[in-house]
Design an enzyme around this catalytic site. Structure first.
Site, short mmCIF file in Angstrom:
data_model
loop_
_atom_site.label_atom_id
_atom_site.label_comp_id
_atom_site.label_asym_id
_atom_site.label_seq_id
_atom_site.Cartn_x
_atom_site.Cartn_y
_atom_site.Cartn_z
N CYS A 1 -0.44 47.34 48.01
CA CYS A 1 -0.33 46.13 48.92
C CYS A 1 -0.86 46.43 50.39
O CYS A 1 -1.46 45.62 51.16
CB CYS A 1 0.84 45.36 48.97
N HIS B 1 6.91 44.99 50.80
CA HIS B 1 5.41 44.48 50.82
C HIS B 1 4.81 44.30 51.87
O HIS B 1 5.53 44.00 52.97
CB HIS B 1 5.74 43.12 49.89
#
EC number: 3.4.19.12
Length: 309
Positions: free
Chosen positions: A94, A167
């Site tokens: 990510c 994330h």
């Protein structure tokens, strides 16, 4: 680092991300860490092409197959052609994916050849798959992984539940709209109009993105502070050169040298060095007849610390 064929966890660090995008062929930009949600700070770095936000991932906020609307904003099911959005299909990718989506290439210059091909030829779900399986991008990403002879992050079980998961997502303004680009979401998320977006963030970008981030942070329990925010900006050395600011140029050059040194350390494994130092100290103590006394003293200190706990 063993080559397990996967993607390693990398730090949310301005020097790491700047070096990573440069290795991928994006020139003339850098990342700047933002230590507070302050509109004036973002404006002072103008042009700002986007921001990268790192946060603790919470399962109850993740989209599901029945999700039709995001928690904030609205899905744009027909995003503009010049918006690069890719679905994330590989764990730990990510960070690289977020910076690829936030970089200014779609507005100011061509994408690096690989990203340009992904953008032109594939839909978002297949872009993510192709990006995640790119040896070139994976190698650049893993070059900044922490070296360890004991733990190989590339082979970690994707379903592992231990520890907190984090994330990366991106926010950028394209065609007068503020977008949230999260590879775990089915579509880009629109947060409404953002005046002057074509000039690198625009007049509204700072206020708009801070408002969105504040609402997102407010969904976390009170006292949660594990967030990180970086701005994607024009290389500050270019600004220094254009306005003849020698002090700014020297400061930015020092920063680049520090980043290079820190990235070298990140790639290094110091276990062997530490082992040799310990062997040298042990040999010195043994030569002086102090080895047993040294060991017993260390045991006593360890026991005292355990007792205090």
């Amino acid at each position: 680092m063993a080559d397990g064929g996967g993607w390693s966890t990398i730090e949310s660090d301005e020097g790491v991300f700047t070096s990573l995008v440069e290795n991928l062929g994006v020139k003339g930009v850098q990342f700047e860490e933002l230590i507070s949600l302050d509109a004036d700070t973002i404006r002072s770095l103008s042009p700002v092409y986007g921001v990268i936000f790192l946060f603790k991932w919470m399962r109850d906020q993740a989209p599901t197959q029945t999700t039709t609307t995001p928690l904030d904003g609205t899905y744009d099911t027909t995003p503009p052609e010049n918006l690069f959005f890719a679905a994330q299909t590989i764990q730990n990718a990510c960070g690289t994916q977020a910076q690829s989506q936030a970089n200014p290439a779609h507005r100011t210059r061509p994408h690096p050849p690989l990203l340009q091909r992904l953008h032109n030829r594939l839909p978002p779900d297949l872009r993510g798959e192709a990006l995640s399986n790119s040896e070139e991008i994976r190698t650049a990403h893993n070059a900044f992984a922490k070296a360890s002879p004991f733990v190989d992050e590339t082979t970690r079980d994707a379903n592992e539940e231990e520890g907190d998961a984090y994330h990366f997502i991106a926010y950028t303004a394209v065609n007068g709209t503020l977008y949230e680009l999260d590879g775990l979401q089915p579509y880009p998320i629109s947060h409404g109009s953002c005046a002057g977006a074509e000039t690198g963030g625009g007049e509204d970008f700072a206020e708009k993105v801070i408002g969105v981030l504040q609402r997102r942070i407010a969904r976390y329990p009170e006292g949660e502070t594990r967030f990180n925010l970086m701005a994607v900006v024009r290389d500050l050395r270019l600004r220094a050169s254009e306005i003849g600011d020698a002090e700014l140029m020297e400061r930015e050059e020092r920063k680049r040298r520090a980043w290079a040194w820190e990235n070298t350390l990140r790639r290094s494994n110091f276990v062997g060095f530490i082992g040799e130092v310990l062997k040298g100290v042990a040999g010195m103590k043994e030569g002086r007849g102090e080895f047993e006394e040294w060991v017993e003293k260390a045991k006593g200190e360890t026991q005292r610390r355990l007792n205090r706990r």
